[in-house]
Design a protein around this motif. Structure first.
Motif, mmCIF file in Angstrom:
data_model
loop_
_atom_site.group_PDB
_atom_site.id
_atom_site.type_symbol
_atom_site.label_atom_id
_atom_site.label_comp_id
_atom_site.label_asym_id
_atom_site.label_seq_id
_atom_site.Cartn_x
_atom_site.Cartn_y
_atom_site.Cartn_z
ATOM 1 N N HIS A 155 3.913 10.815 -4.480
ATOM 2 C CA HIS A 155 5.254 10.638 -5.041
ATOM 3 C C HIS A 155 5.797 9.228 -4.836
ATOM 4 O O HIS A 155 6.544 8.732 -5.692
ATOM 5 C CB HIS A 155 6.228 11.694 -4.529
ATOM 6 N N VAL A 156 5.417 8.551 -3.747
ATOM 7 C CA VAL A 156 5.873 7.173 -3.598
ATOM 8 C C VAL A 156 5.027 6.229 -4.454
ATOM 9 O O VAL A 156 5.522 5.202 -4.934
ATOM 10 C CB VAL A 156 5.910 6.736 -2.126
ATOM 11 N N VAL A 196 0.864 -1.179 0.000
ATOM 12 C CA VAL A 196 0.000 0.000 0.000
ATOM 13 C C VAL A 196 0.903 1.232 0.000
ATOM 14 O O VAL A 196 1.854 1.303 0.785
ATOM 15 C CB VAL A 196 -0.931 0.039 1.228
ATOM 16 N N THR A 197 0.612 2.175 -0.880
ATOM 17 C CA THR A 197 1.356 3.433 -0.909
ATOM 18 C C THR A 197 0.483 4.564 -0.384
ATOM 19 O O THR A 197 -0.703 4.626 -0.698
ATOM 20 C CB THR A 197 1.821 3.781 -2.329
ATOM 21 N N THR A 211 -3.807 2.343 -2.468
ATOM 22 C CA THR A 211 -3.064 3.598 -2.494
ATOM 23 C C THR A 211 -3.933 4.680 -1.866
ATOM 24 O O THR A 211 -5.129 4.484 -1.654
ATOM 25 C CB THR A 211 -2.663 3.966 -3.939
ATOM 26 N N ALA A 212 -3.310 5.819 -1.563
ATOM 27 C CA ALA A 212 -4.059 6.911 -0.919
ATOM 28 C C ALA A 212 -3.313 8.221 -1.097
ATOM 29 O O ALA A 212 -2.095 8.227 -1.268
ATOM 30 C CB ALA A 212 -4.249 6.625 0.572
ATOM 31 N N VAL A 266 -8.218 2.631 -4.439
ATOM 32 C CA VAL A 266 -7.947 3.822 -3.638
ATOM 33 C C VAL A 266 -8.601 3.626 -2.274
ATOM 34 O O VAL A 266 -9.829 3.518 -2.174
ATOM 35 C CB VAL A 266 -8.478 5.092 -4.328
ATOM 36 N N LEU A 267 -7.794 3.559 -1.239
ATOM 37 C CA LEU A 267 -8.308 3.273 0.103
ATOM 38 C C LEU A 267 -8.949 4.484 0.764
ATOM 39 O O LEU A 267 -9.852 4.336 1.586
ATOM 40 C CB LEU A 267 -7.174 2.750 0.996
ATOM 41 N N ALA A 268 -8.469 5.671 0.418
ATOM 42 C CA ALA A 268 -9.011 6.894 1.006
ATOM 43 C C ALA A 268 -8.537 8.076 0.188
ATOM 44 O O ALA A 268 -7.489 8.017 -0.457
ATOM 45 C CB ALA A 268 -8.551 7.048 2.455
#
Length: 339
Positions: free
Chosen positions: A71-72, A66-67, A88-89, A108-110
């Motif tokens: 940028h990461v 999970v990012t 990702t978020a 997209v988690l949040a």
């Protein structure tokens, strides 16, 4: 105005140091609740890396990453690792067109940071944070908390409590991420291309006299600006500028308007993100009678950079050329889009 990074200012220094210095070792495959390491290790493994004081040993590449922070996320996508992402978020602006299709396939988690419950529901084995706020202890997402759940972590090295961040740190960030995920060859290919892009800009700027630059991120009572510790400072230097607040010993921090007037920046770089528009930022600067004699304001010399261009990520090599073209338009400096 809403600020993305209050944790990056002076008030955040204490939690940042706590998160990045004397942290316990987090070693996937050996901690409480972690799965047993595989009988056969993948090529290039086990791999041990120390990141912001946390040492991790990987028996194999993470499979459920999970990012958190754009940028990461873009580092992962640049390395072709979208299939390793389960979530990702937190975007600052639009994902680069080259990565849009791959990004669209990642849940997209949040919109901003996910709660600890939402993060754990994705069942990650690796969490990659771009800012120290990604691992906020008050939200139950500290690196120590995640290690106890058997989850490995990485923090973008721009937010480790070390010296000034350089392009060499960007190469290290990409290289270590590539090694962690078993794609060292892709990382080295990206680094070679980045060096070529930066060298081309450097060649075009030979003999150019640097111009003095103020970064205006946001702020009314004070100017929230780029200090000397972040990659934004080196970006300005490589683009043929001189950051008037390079002596600010932070990645980001506040400067008084009196200091801005005294340092007489020739160009103001506006960071483009969030709910405050570029037009509103320009108006705030142009309408302030105290700034009327600042050369950049008097001559209406503004440059614009998306926030994602100014942090330690894969956009930096192209962003140097983009900024150079604005600081020194006569050079005709241009660079290809980030890959």
């Amino acid at each position: 105005m809403f600020r993305r990074r209050p944790l990056l200012s002076a008030l955040a220094l204490v939690p940042l140091l706590a998160a990045c210095s004397a942290t316990p070792e987090a070693t996937p495959g050996t901690g409480p609740g972690a799965a047993a390491p595989p009988a056969k290790t993948a090529a290039g493994f086990p791999y041990t890396v120390t990141n912001c004081g946390v040492t991790s040993t990987y028996q194999a590449p993470p499979k459920r990453a999970v990012t958190m922070n754009q940028h990461v996320t873009e580092i992962m996508l640049a390395l072709g690792l979208e299939k390793s992402l389960v979530g990702t978020a937190y975007l600052d602006d639009a994902v680069l067109p080259a990565y849009a299709k791959a990004y669209a396939a990642v849940p997209v988690l949040a919109k901003e940071y996910p709660s600890k419950e939402a993060l754990l529901a994705a069942d990650p084995d690796f969490v990659y944070g771009g800012y120290s706020s990604a691992f906020a202890a008050k939200d139950g997402r500290s690196r120590e908390d995640l290690a106890r759940a058997g989850i490995a972590t990485r923090l973008n090295t721009e937010y480790c409590p070390t010296g000034a961040t350089s392009v060499d740190d960007l190469y290290r960030e990409v290289r270590e991420t590539g090694r962690t995920f078993g794609v060292a060859d892709r990382a080295e290919t990206w680094i070679r291309e980045a060096r070529t892009t930066l060298a081309a800009t450097e060649q075009r700027l030979k003999g150019v006299e640097p111009v003095s630059v103020l970064v205006y991120d946001s702020g009314d009572k004070t100017a929230f600006t780029a200090g000397g510790k972040g990659i934004g400072n080196e970006l300005i230097t490589r683009a043929g500028g001189r950051n008037v607040f390079a002596d600010l010993d932070k990645t980001f921090g506040d400067a008084t308007w009196e200091q801005v007037v005294a340092r007489k920046p020739e160009v103001i770089v506006l960071y483009d993100y969030g709910s405050t528009t570029l037009a509103q930022k320009k108006k705030r600067l142009l309408d302030d009678p105290a700034l009327k004699d600042v050369p950049a304001v008097k001559n209406r010399r503004f440059a614009v950079m998306p926030l994602s261009d100014t942090v330690l990520g894969v956009r930096v090599p192209a962003a140097v050329g983009t900024l150079a073209a604005q600081l020194h338009p006569a050079t005709g400096t241009t660079t290809p889009a980030a890959r």
